[in-house]
Design a protein around this motif. Structure first.
Motif, PDB file in Angstrom:
ATOM      1  N   GLN A  92      -0.216  18.838  -3.886  1.00 13.89           N
ATOM      2  CA  GLN A  92      -1.628  18.468  -3.760  1.00 13.89           C
ATOM      3  C   GLN A  92      -1.832  16.982  -4.035  1.00 13.89           C
ATOM      4  OE1 GLN A  92      -4.409  20.217  -6.513  1.00 13.89           O
ATOM      5  NE2 GLN A  92      -3.946  18.716  -8.077  1.00 13.89           N
ATOM      6  N   ASP A 129      -0.201  18.598   2.674  1.00 11.00           N
ATOM      7  CA  ASP A 129      -1.395  19.043   1.956  1.00 11.00           C
ATOM      8  C   ASP A 129      -1.715  18.207   0.722  1.00 11.00           C
ATOM      9  OD1 ASP A 129      -3.489  21.081   0.820  1.00 11.00           O
ATOM     10  OD2 ASP A 129      -2.912  21.823   2.777  1.00 11.00           O
ATOM     11  N   ARG A 169      -4.082  16.353  -1.047  1.00 14.18           N
ATOM     12  CA  ARG A 169      -5.541  16.264  -0.935  1.00 14.18           C
ATOM     13  C   ARG A 169      -6.182  15.541  -2.108  1.00 14.18           C
ATOM     14  NH1 ARG A 169      -3.738  21.282  -2.286  1.00 14.18           N
ATOM     15  NH2 ARG A 169      -4.650  22.289  -4.148  1.00 14.18           N
ATOM     16  N   ARG A 227       1.928  12.903   7.851  1.00 13.85           N
ATOM     17  CA  ARG A 227       0.979  13.690   7.069  1.00 13.85           C
ATOM     18  C   ARG A 227       0.700  15.009   7.780  1.00 13.85           C
ATOM     19  NH1 ARG A 227      -2.470  10.841   3.834  1.00 13.85           N
ATOM     20  NH2 ARG A 227      -3.007  12.900   3.007  1.00 13.85           N
ATOM     21  N   GLU A 278      -1.223  19.166   7.145  1.00 15.30           N
ATOM     22  CA  GLU A 278      -1.726  20.298   6.388  1.00 15.30           C
ATOM     23  C   GLU A 278      -0.672  21.404   6.457  1.00 15.30           C
ATOM     24  OE1 GLU A 278      -4.619  20.088   4.681  1.00 15.30           O
ATOM     25  OE2 GLU A 278      -4.729  18.023   5.456  1.00 15.30           O
ATOM     26  N   SER A 304      -0.985  24.343   7.444  1.00 13.99           N
ATOM     27  CA  SER A 304      -1.115  25.107   8.678  1.00 13.99           C
ATOM     28  C   SER A 304      -0.443  24.446   9.877  1.00 13.99           C
ATOM     29  CB  SER A 304      -2.595  25.341   8.996  1.00 13.99           C
ATOM     30  OG  SER A 304      -3.267  24.095   9.161  1.00 13.99           O
ATOM     31  N   GLY A 328      -6.894  23.729  -0.898  1.00 11.31           N
ATOM     32  CA  GLY A 328      -5.480  23.998  -0.707  1.00 11.31           C
ATOM     33  C   GLY A 328      -5.224  25.361  -0.106  1.00 11.31           C
TER      34      GLY A 328
END
Length: 278
Positions: free
Chosen positions: A109, A159, A161, A178, A180, A182, A223
């Motif tokens: 994170q 991820d 964040r 970078r 996510e 998913s 997250g």
């Protein structure tokens, strides 16, 4: 699969405190038994007390990296896949060195990409990825056997964040990929295009949504859920040349119900099953 579980129970230079209790909690929570039941041959190696440094964070942190690098190299020589259970993220620099990895996939994170010049808190672990990429602490990193900084173009940060302003500015300048959770699997293609041959997968457990899995005091809202992280890790195993795994930053004091160890066990079972199918 033959595995070496390398236990590095340190947090900010202190052994078996804070995050340093996490590796043993994963083991006592049934990790070895779950992996054994799924057909894996497990050897557990623990990094002992680093003597003569009086718990000094920086010196001890890099001494742990050195010890981990040596254990990882020994594991590979015995044809065992190295899995490092660590308190601190910095320990991954030792795993990367021991594996001679030329790329990193970093689930976290946080960015962990501060340097001593940008860090507002002086937290060494907040500089862990920056160290692996050769952006800071070079003299200390060079004491780790086999250490070579990873080209930022061969790094994927997944991820992240919760970034400091200076981390955001630096990441805008660097070619770090970078993603996510998913979309991590599809973005592995960019790593392959960069010509990577040996990739280390780092999973800081606070990448998870703390509403679903609380792993430490630093967890921020948002997250992915555990199922998404587990699926993404398995996709990494199928899509990238993974040569080692680090799992870090679990503080059992924030897991009163003992929910984290079985989640980690399922993650590792699926990850290793995906690796065996390659």
């Amino acid at each position: 699969m033959k595995l070496s579980l390398i236990v590095a129970p340190y947090d900010s230079g202190r052994r078996h405190e804070g995050f340093g209790k996490g590796p043993d909690a994963l083991l006592s929570g049934g990790l070895v038994e779950m992996l054994t039941m799924n057909g894996h041959d497990i050897e557990v190696e623990e990094i002992g007390k680093i003597k003569g440094l009086d718990d000094r964070e920086i010196a001890t942190g890099f001494a742990v990296c050195k010890a981990v690098a040596e254990k990882v190299a020994e594991s590979e020589a015995k044809d065992r896949f190295p899995v490092v259970l660590s308190g601190n993220c910095l320990t991954t620099c030792g795993a990367v060195a021991g594996e001679k990895a030329d790329s990193i996939i970093w689930f976290d994170q946080h960015g962990d990409i501060n340097t001593p010049e940008t860090s507002a808190h002086g937290f060494l672990d907040g500089m862990a990825l920056a160290t692996a990429l050769g952006l800071c602490w070079r003299p200390m990193a060079n004491t780790i056997p086999g250490f070579q900084p990873v080209d930022p173009a061969k790094c994927m940060l997944v991820d992240a964040r919760d970034l400091d302003p200076d981390e955001k500015a630096l990441l805008e300048k660097l070619p770090v990929i970078r993603a996510e959770v998913s979309e991590a699997a599809e973005k592995v293609a960019a790593l392959r295009e960069a010509g990577v041959r040996r990739t280390h997968l780092h999973i800081d457990l606070d990448v998870h949504d703390p509403d679903e899995l609380q792993v430490n005091r630093y967890a921020e809202a948002g997250g992915p859920q555990p199922d998404a992280v587990r699926e993404a890790a398995a996709c990494m195993a199928r899509s990238a040349p993974i040569v080692g795994l680090t799992i870090s930053a679990y503080d059992p004091a924030f897991d009163a119900k003992g929910e984290v160890p079985p989640v980690v066990g399922r993650l590792m079972v699926d990850f290793l099953a995906a690796m065996e199918r390659i």
